[in-house]
Design an enzyme around this catalytic site. Structure first.
Site, short mmCIF file in Angstrom:
data_model
loop_
_atom_site.label_atom_id
_atom_site.label_comp_id
_atom_site.label_asym_id
_atom_site.label_seq_id
_atom_site.Cartn_x
_atom_site.Cartn_y
_atom_site.Cartn_z
N ILE A 492 1.23 -1.13 0.11
CA ILE A 492 0.05 0.40 0.12
C ILE A 492 0.45 1.47 0.03
CG2 ILE A 492 -1.98 -0.77 0.72
CD1 ILE A 492 -1.03 0.30 3.84
N GLY A 493 1.86 1.25 0.05
CA GLY A 493 2.94 2.40 0.30
C GLY A 493 4.66 1.33 0.00
N GLY A 496 11.24 5.68 1.88
CA GLY A 496 12.23 5.99 1.73
C GLY A 496 13.00 5.03 2.80
N GLY A 498 11.41 1.69 2.61
CA GLY A 498 10.98 0.32 2.71
C GLY A 498 9.71 -0.02 1.49
N LYS A 499 9.10 -1.19 2.28
CA LYS A 499 7.40 -0.89 1.71
C LYS A 499 6.34 -1.08 2.71
CE LYS A 499 8.97 -2.84 -2.67
NZ LYS A 499 9.04 -4.51 -3.93
N ASP A 610 10.32 15.42 11.85
CA ASP A 610 10.41 15.18 9.88
C ASP A 610 8.38 15.51 10.33
OD1 ASP A 610 10.59 14.73 7.46
OD2 ASP A 610 10.91 12.74 7.55
#
Ligand SMILES: *[C@@H]1O[C@H](CO)[C@@H](O)[C@H](O)[C@H]1NC(C)=O
Ligand SMILES: *[C@@H]1O[C@H](CO)[C@@H](O)[C@H](O)[C@H]1NC(C)=O
Ligand SMILES: *[C@@H]1O[C@H](CO)[C@@H](O)[C@H](O)[C@H]1NC(C)=O
Ligand SMILES: *[C@@H]1O[C@H](CO)[C@@H](O)[C@H](O)[C@H]1NC(C)=O
Length: 827
Positions: A492-493, A496, A498-499, A610
């Protein structure tokens, strides 16, 4: 002399043991910290000095509670004294015969001189297995393990956590008959077998005497304790008990008195079906366990119930699996009644905090009945050679330690029994709450789009040990299971790190699983930070960590699933429907609450570092939660290293002051949040190189327009005509203040939160005054005073309110606070 005495004790025990049929070749019973022996049942625990030859420790600290300080129930003589270890220490016991051995550790915290054992935290290891990790015994606890050791030495090492001590009140090491644990057992969830049990290290999690009293080591040939099953019964009213101890027989082959004594086989808990031939229900026991482990479950049966051997036929379940359909004991026991029988089953890796055993009637029986005489639940060492507690369900930091003990509560002294009764109920309630929470907060952490991360060096000086968060560890197999073995179509995404996969745990909880790219120094540090942060900070506006997995070099984080993804995806670059102004304000308010909590909610201020729209997620109700703590740091008061830290964060959101001076404060988050506010208002990327030069950077461009009073010209076209001018003005001013050049000029997150609430009130007040809407004017009456609201005064009031109860505030609608304040100002 001590040595002579222990030989004497050994000989005496030998005599006693011979009469029992089993002679433990190796046996060490130590009354730690005590100057005298203590006899418990048939076992003599030798004085500490007689065992000194086995011990290596930096300092001799023998703690003696004065007897008066021991409370009523803790009457075991073993609890009166303890050995304190102020550094790593180990016992080395010479083992004469290879094979399975008991290790029993007795703990009872008391205060001795300036050692407060109640706060001690420590780990315990045997050569082969981590037995306890960062453990703090609360009250009397006896932990029982059985490990297979080679001839030679058995080492038991105590390791205090940093700034702490370790201690132990008594230690037992004794041979176990090897037949006690067979090598293979049936897997309950499939037709397969689990083999290799005899080499395994086990921890006793529960050992129950169904329908009978507490059976102490006095009546058990292997020095075990058996607790009554009452506290574990799910519906005690459905059960009744029966006893006929003298009738118990042992078959030739199979169960023996070492398997369980007659006092256990001779009592049972059975269906309360007397007089009702239509009875059709199960009797169920729930045993709390640590998720993330496999368990060996041993069921003991002995038919002291039936009049004739063929009378009893019933079904047995472990969890929802039927392990015996139409169990007819008589066929297994050559038609004999009142004869001992047992069976072993192994569970899969559990992802729930309990395991249940049920018995119920079989349609084949002439009369509905079912019984169980004994139950043992033993935790099997995991792939990391650990038996130390793990719970994948998030627990609130303050209660974590309690839970550990209750969950793992093993065989105990009578004291422990009383505790079990009380604590078990508390535990159940708490577990339920947690489960409920993790389900209602349903939801994800997707770091959509890669971060444009600046800086190359990562300061490793402040990394934390993942090991201190054992309780969140999830086994790799459970993660594989939840994600259909990392099914690509479940992604689903991609970020930076990983998955990110969508997944579902065994209990149905939806999760987002973030799987890191193969270990890099930076990734590992961020992985640890995220775990450390999320396990400390729990708030409804912060995404919850459910667990993590670091087996096999993996870096996997498992979060609550957030149905609606990132705020960014709702603003631009996707075809999701556009959000209304009120929804956007509410999202900003939620995120501001999450950040405000991070900055003020705990002893340490935490800087997210962030903050961006891709790190704010929304659940199915569009409630916002802040995610991605990989870069977080504790605030400057406590972390003096902030100056040297490389600049990190995402381009377009970076605080210019932070960039210039590498000075990290909460106000850096405020700056980034100001950029998010403009992003939400304008629905465009923070950096858009396709635009004319002066518009490329959203923060610069929006500030220019705001200062010229032209903000309304750059808002999201979908919002044109829908924002009340007052609300827009307040919102614009708030964002502008966040973007002040110098941190000192920026508001705190608390102020930002307050102003956003105010902007929402202004928007709503207008709608409510709208002649088309025939609602009450409760908020409309705010308007006159609100117009004069002085920022400085209000922030002080809020600050007072919030310091007293930050958590409460998060749940309360600020409008109530607002109207109270307005009323008091109006006086
Ligand atoms: C336990 O053993 C003692 C002495 O050996 C005996 O008096 C007692 O009745 C036993 N208890 C049970 C429950 O059988
Ligand atoms: C304990 O000792 C007593 C007498 O010394 C003996 O009768 C009894 O059987 C022993 N209990 C066990 C469990 O061995
Ligand atoms: C007993 O429990 C099992 C497993 O949960 C279930 O399948 C069965 O229907 C239950 N039986 C009754 C009579 O409730
Ligand atoms: C044990 O787990 C089941 C679901 O498998 C749940 O219904 C039950 O309430 C749990 N019991 C406890 C004590 O947590």
């Amino acid at each position: 002399m001590g040595f002579g005495f222990s030989i004497w004790a050994f000989l005496l025990l030998n005599l006693v043991c011979c009469s029992r049929g089993f002679t433990p070749v190796d046996q060490f019973y130590v009354n730690c910290g005590s100057s005298s022996d203590a006899v418990v049942g048939n076992i003599t625990f030798i004085a500490d000095k007689s065992a000194a030859k086995y011990l290596l420790t930096p300092q001799e600290i023998l703690a003696d509670s004065n007897l008066n300080s021991i409370t009523r129930a803790d009457d075991s003589p073993l609890f009166r004294t303890a050995r304190i270890f102020n550094g790593p220490s180990k016992y080395t016991f010479p083992i004469r015969q290879s094979g399975r051995h008991w290790i029993r550790l007795h703990f009872y915290p008391f205060t001795y001189q300036n050692y407060d054992m109640k706060t001690a935290s420590f780990s315990v290891f045997s050569q082969t297995t981590t037995l306890l990790s960062n453990f703090t015994p609360k009250g009397a606890v006896v932990r029982e393990y059985s490990v297979n050791v080679e001839k030679g030495d058995l080492v038991i090492a105590f390791s205090p956590s940093s700034n702490s001590n370790a201690y132990v009140n008594a230690i037992e090491v004794a041979s176990v008959p090897d037949e006690l644990i067979a090598d293979a057992a049936q897997l309950y969830s499939s037709s397969g077998q689990f083999t290799g049990l005899s080499a395994q290290s086990l921890q006793t999690v529960a050992r129950l005497n169904m329908g009978g009293p507490f059976v102490s080591l006095v009546n058990d040939t292997l020095g075990r304790n058996w607790e009554p099953d009452g506290p574990y019964l799910k519906q005690p009213n459905l059960a009744t008990s029966k006893s006929n101890i003298p009738a118990v027989q042992y078959p030739n082959g199979g169960a023996s008195a070492d398997t369980a004594p007659p006092t256990v086989y001779g009592t049972c808990t059975k269906m309360n079906s007397d007089g009702d031939p239509t009875s059709n229900f199960n009797v169920t026991w729930d045993i709390p366990v640590d998720p993330g482990f496999q368990y060996l479950i041993r069921l003991h049966f002995c038919d002291i119930v039936s009049a004739s051997p063929t009378d009893s036929v019933f079904d047995v379940y472990i969890d929802t699996y039927i392990v015996y359909q139409d169990l007819e004991l008589s066929t297994k026991l050559y038609g004999k009644l009142a004869t001992a029988f047992y069976a072993d089953f192994v569970t899969p890796v559990l992802d729930r905090p309990n395991v249940s055993v049920s018995i119920g009637p079989s349609p084949r029986s002439s009369y509905p009945d079912a019984f169980l005489n004994g139950l043992e639940v033993m935790k099997i060492r995991n792939s990391e050679d650990s038996l130390a507690g793990a719970s994948i369900f998030p627990s609130f930091p303050k209660s974590k330690k309690n839970l550990g003990i209750i969950v793992g509560l093993s065989v105990g002294v009578p004291v422990a029994l009383i505790l079990v009764g009380i604590l078990f109920c508390m535990h159940r309630r708490r577990k339920r709450q947690q489960l409920k929470l993790s389900k209602t907060w349903v939801p994800i952490s997707v770091n959509g789009g890669a971060s444009h991360t600046m800086g190359s060096k990562y300061s490793t000086g402040t990394t934390v040990s993942v090991g201190s968060n054992m309780s969140y560890r999830i086994p790799f197999v459970a993660v594989q299971d939840a994600t259909n073995n990392f099914d690509e179509s479940w992604v689903i995404g991609v970020g930076g790190f990983g998955k990110v996969y969508k997944g579902e745990l065994h209990d149905g909880t939806k999760v987002a699983v973030k799987r890191g790219n193969p270990r890099s120094q930076q990734g590992l540090a961020e992985f640890r930070t995220e775990i450390e942060m999320l396990s400390q900070f729990r708030h409804r506006h912060l995404v919850s960590l459910i667990g993590y997995c670091d087996e096999k070099n993996e870096m996997i984080l498992v979060y609550e699933y957030m149905e609606n993804g990132t705020v960014k995806s709702h603003l631009y670059g996707s075809d999701l429907p556009s959000l209304g102004w009120k929804e956007r304000l509410e999202i900003c308010i939620g995120a501001a609450r999450g950040l405000h909590y991070l900055h003020t909610g705990d002893a340490k201020a935490v800087i997210h570092r962030d903050v961006k729209s891709a790190n704010i997620l929304v659940d199915e109700n569009l409630m916002a939660k802040v995610a991605d703590f990989g870069l977080s740091k504790t605030g400057p008061e406590l972390d003096q290293t902030h100056v040297s830290t490389a600049v990190k964060g995402s381009f377009g959101y970076l605080d210019p002051e932070y960039f210039r001076r590498q000075q990290l404060t909460e106000k850096s988050d405020v700056y980034s949040f100001g950029v998010v506010l403009f992003e939400v208002l304008c629905a465009r990327p923070v950096i858009d190189p396709s635009l004319p030069r002066e518009k490329v950077n959203l923060a610069e461009w929006a500030m220019k327009c705001q200062k010229k009073g032209q903000l309304d010209q750059i808002i999201d076209p979908n919002l044109v005509g829908k924002i009340k001018p007052d609300s827009l003005r307040k919102f614009g001013e708030t964002a502008e203040k966040c973007l002040a050049d110098y941190g000192v000029d920026r508001p705190s997150m608390g102020d930002v939160l307050w102003n956003l609430e105010y902007a929402l009130q202004l928007q709503e007040a207008v709608i409510q005054n709208d002649p088309d809407e025939n609602s009450t004017n409760a908020i409309g009456q705010l308007s006159p005073q609100v117009g004069e609201f002085n920022h400085v005064e209000t922030t002080t009031s809020v600050a007072q309110f919030e310091t007293s109860s930050v958590d409460d505030l998060s749940g309360v609608s600020m409008s109530r606070v607002f109207s109270q304040l307005v009323k008091s100002e109006g006086r």
